[in-house]
Design a protein around this motif. Structure first.
Motif, PDB file in Angstrom:
ATOM      1  N   VAL A 101     -13.433 -30.431   5.458  1.00 13.51           N
ATOM      2  CA  VAL A 101     -13.252 -30.713   6.821  1.00 13.51           C
ATOM      3  C   VAL A 101     -13.798 -29.545   7.711  1.00 13.51           C
ATOM      4  O   VAL A 101     -13.700 -28.199   7.148  1.00 13.51           O
ATOM      5  N   ALA A 102     -14.578 -29.771   8.565  1.00 13.39           N
ATOM      6  CA  ALA A 102     -15.046 -28.584   9.476  1.00 13.39           C
ATOM      7  C   ALA A 102     -15.589 -28.976  10.812  1.00 13.39           C
ATOM      8  O   ALA A 102     -15.763 -30.182  11.168  1.00 13.39           O
ATOM      9  N   HIS A 103     -15.591 -27.905  11.812  1.00 13.63           N
ATOM     10  CA  HIS A 103     -15.991 -28.374  13.091  1.00 13.63           C
ATOM     11  C   HIS A 103     -17.387 -28.103  12.901  1.00 13.63           C
ATOM     12  O   HIS A 103     -17.787 -27.088  12.965  1.00 13.63           O
ATOM     13  N   ASN A 104     -18.182 -29.476  13.301  1.00 11.35           N
ATOM     14  CA  ASN A 104     -19.497 -29.566  12.950  1.00 11.35           C
ATOM     15  C   ASN A 104     -19.765 -29.283  11.571  1.00 11.35           C
ATOM     16  O   ASN A 104     -20.540 -28.494  10.906  1.00 11.35           O
ATOM     17  N   VAL A 105     -19.256 -30.379  10.733  1.00 10.65           N
ATOM     18  CA  VAL A 105     -19.099 -30.150   9.191  1.00 10.65           C
ATOM     19  C   VAL A 105     -20.438 -30.107   8.714  1.00 10.65           C
ATOM     20  O   VAL A 105     -20.632 -29.275   7.618  1.00 10.65           O
ATOM     21  N   ASN A 106     -21.586 -30.537   8.995  1.00  9.67           N
ATOM     22  CA  ASN A 106     -22.795 -30.530   8.321  1.00  9.67           C
ATOM     23  C   ASN A 106     -23.256 -29.175   8.243  1.00  9.67           C
ATOM     24  O   ASN A 106     -23.806 -28.951   7.304  1.00  9.67           O
ATOM     25  N   PHE A 107     -23.000 -28.424   9.268  1.00 12.33           N
ATOM     26  CA  PHE A 107     -23.550 -26.924   9.218  1.00 12.33           C
ATOM     27  C   PHE A 107     -22.826 -26.229   7.935  1.00 12.33           C
ATOM     28  O   PHE A 107     -23.481 -25.638   7.049  1.00 12.33           O
ATOM     29  N   ASP A 108     -21.304 -26.238   8.017  1.00  4.65           N
ATOM     30  CA  ASP A 108     -20.682 -25.421   7.005  1.00  4.65           C
ATOM     31  C   ASP A 108     -21.014 -26.110   5.436  1.00  4.65           C
ATOM     32  O   ASP A 108     -21.224 -25.245   4.517  1.00  4.65           O
ATOM     33  N   TYR A 109     -20.996 -27.308   5.549  1.00  5.19           N
ATOM     34  CA  TYR A 109     -21.363 -28.081   4.069  1.00  5.19           C
ATOM     35  C   TYR A 109     -22.508 -27.770   3.395  1.00  5.19           C
ATOM     36  O   TYR A 109     -22.667 -27.432   2.308  1.00  5.19           O
ATOM     37  N   ASN A 110     -23.632 -27.986   4.440  1.00  2.00           N
ATOM     38  CA  ASN A 110     -25.070 -27.642   4.046  1.00  2.00           C
ATOM     39  C   ASN A 110     -25.116 -26.358   3.544  1.00  2.00           C
ATOM     40  O   ASN A 110     -25.899 -26.092   2.652  1.00  2.00           O
ATOM     41  N   ILE A 111     -24.527 -25.146   4.238  1.00  4.43           N
ATOM     42  CA  ILE A 111     -24.752 -24.230   3.698  1.00  4.43           C
ATOM     43  C   ILE A 111     -24.312 -23.601   2.576  1.00  4.43           C
ATOM     44  O   ILE A 111     -24.768 -22.992   1.599  1.00  4.43           O
ATOM     45  N   ILE A 112     -23.003 -24.129   2.409  1.00  6.03           N
ATOM     46  CA  ILE A 112     -22.199 -23.891   1.239  1.00  6.03           C
ATOM     47  C   ILE A 112     -22.812 -24.781  -0.027  1.00  6.03           C
ATOM     48  O   ILE A 112     -23.123 -23.900  -1.259  1.00  6.03           O
ATOM     49  N   ARG A 113     -23.435 -25.832   0.234  1.00  8.11           N
ATOM     50  CA  ARG A 113     -24.028 -26.580  -1.034  1.00  8.11           C
ATOM     51  C   ARG A 113     -25.563 -26.054  -1.293  1.00  8.11           C
ATOM     52  O   ARG A 113     -25.784 -25.772  -2.413  1.00  8.11           O
TER      53      ARG A 113
END
Length: 466
Positions: free
Chosen positions: A90-102
């Motif tokens: 879960v994140a606010h604007n999830v694709n940003f955080d998720y893709n960076i971590i991925r």
């Protein structure tokens, strides 16, 4: 089990801000939750293994000295994996955080895959009517404390409070289910864009403008089908398109009725707004003219020069070699002297590599008056090549026609006319034209259209009433 009774990992990261491919993490905070209950929190600075730009430091307060002794991502990867294991990310604007971590895991040769939920999109669905869904403004509207803004822990704590409120809203169960479906493409939709703006886009030709929060145009595009083309930006995996989508707050569209006017309008708007995410058509291109004048010997001389305000200019080209090529053809056809056509010859015009039919005006073997007769014929031939015509196209409705006007070889603009209006001449057509400025790109668009359609829908000099 109820969807809202899952384990969740609420995440926020700070980065170096160098685009998706080169973006590295400088700080991370993860709060592990079971339903609405907080189970565990983990936060740390991270050495990004590259310099942090000054603009990022001014935004977050994180500088190179602060991360000098921090662990690199490889050192914390195991803990990040554990904190998010068996959790919905879960994140606010999830694709940003998720893709960076991925991407960080990908650099280490490991796969990172989690189900995702975005608090921006959940908020739009479950708390409609807010003026803004940015984290700061949303928290302010809802009375949620947001301390230490633009730091991972401060933003994560605020996102946790927001997420807890979302978990307690009516109909949250069905909404969570919808967003967790693997076939749902909502996760790629621009997080700050009101869907109603997209819904207003027609399945018709036109131009679209993406605008940021301040209503500044950041991208201009054209489309045969506006809805389909705009949607294609949202579902692409390219870094540039993803970053652009994060800035889109507003969409404006202009119906054109046909692709040709959409192309011309796109070129005009790019030149006007110089949008951040448009690369093509932004570089200015020089224009060249074939011009003429009488030299000191009274001989009509031709030359190719940059466009200024020559009264004696005849033809405009956006490629110097094209202008020189046309001048060479003119010289050969009318038996002009290469020397007096400025075609790079020595005193003896016979030294030109291709044109050998000069009658000797440069050697005083031909009278200037006779030479100038042919030179004037060449001028008239050039002027005749600057055709006056309109290109007829479909209008924005079935009751409308569209006309693109070209006068003296130069694009003048376009207009929409009701089919009941009778137009019989170019002069009458001009009354309906929205005036535009010709440039290299509009010239290329029209040239390409003429080559492709081989004269179809082109009406010269006179018009018949439609």
């Amino acid at each position: 089990m109820s969807v809202t009774n899952n384990y969740f990992a609420v995440v926020d990261i700070e980065t170096t801000g160098k685009g998706l491919g080169g973006n590295r993490i400088t700080e991370i905070c993860i709060v592990r939750m079971h339903g609405t209950e907080i189970v565990e929190k983990y936060t740390t600075l991270i050495d990004p293994e590259c310099l942090i730009p000054d603009f990022i430091t001014s935004l977050t307060g994180i500088d190179n000295e602060m991360v000098a002794t921090a662990p690199v991502f490889q050192d914390v990867a195991e803990e990040v994996e554990r904190m998010t294991r068996d959790c919905i990310f879960v994140a606010h604007n999830v694709n940003f955080d998720y893709n960076i971590i991925r991407n960080e895991f990908k650099r280490l040769g490991h796969e990172f895959k989690r189900k995702k939920l975005c608090t921006v999109r959940l908020s739009r669905e479950l708390i409609p009517g807010m003026n803004s869904y940015s984290l700061g403004r949303l928290c302010n509207s809802l009375g949620i404390a947001l301390n230490n803004r633009h730091r991972a822990e401060g933003d994560t704590d605020a996102t946790v409070s927001l997420f807890q409120r979302l978990l307690e809203t009516e109909d949250c169960e069905a909404t969570f289910e919808k967003f967790l479906k693997g076939t749902n493409k909502e996760g790629t939709f621009p997080p700050h864009l009101d869907r109603s703006q997209f819904s207003q886009l027609p399945d018709a030709p036109g131009v679209y403008l993406f605008k940021n929060q301040a209503h500044k145009v950041i991208y201009v595009g054209k489309a045969i089908n506006l809805r389909k083309r705009v949607l294609s930006h949202f579902y692409t995996k390219k870094s540039k398109s993803y970053l652009m989508c994060q800035e889109i707050h507003h969409i404006e569209h202009i119906p054109t009725g046909n692709e040709l006017v959409a192309l011309l309008q796109e070129a005009d708007l790019i030149r006007h707004y110089y949008p951040k995410y448009n690369n093509a058509q932004k570089k200015p291109r020089r224009a060249y003219q074939i011009l003429y004048y009488k030299n000191q010997l009274g001989i009509i001389q031709f030359a190719v020069g940059l466009v200024k305000s020559y009264d004696s200019a005849i033809v405009t080209h956006y490629n110097r070699s094209h202008a020189v090529e046309q001048l060479e053809e003119l010289c050969a056809e009318f038996k002009l002297c290469p020397k007096y056509c400025s075609l790079k010859v020595q005193d003896d015009c016979s030294s030109h590599y291709k044109i050998k039919n000069c009658k000797g005006v440069c050697k005083k073997e031909e009278m200037v008056s006779l030479y100038n007769i042919r030179a004037n014929q060449a001028i008239e031939a050039l002027r005749a090549s600057n055709a006056n015509y309109v290109i007829k196209q479909p209008g924005r409705t079935q009751h409308e026609n569209c006309f693109i006007l070209v006068k003296d070889g130069e694009y003048q603009g376009y207009g929409f006319v009701d089919q009941n209006v009778g137009i019989s001449s170019l002069a009458e057509c001009e009354d309906y034209i929205d005036r535009k400025t010709t440039n290299y790109h509009t010239n290329q668009i029209l040239r390409s259209y003429l080559d492709k359609h081989n004269g179809q829908e082109i009406i010269y000099e006179t018009l018949q009433a439609s």
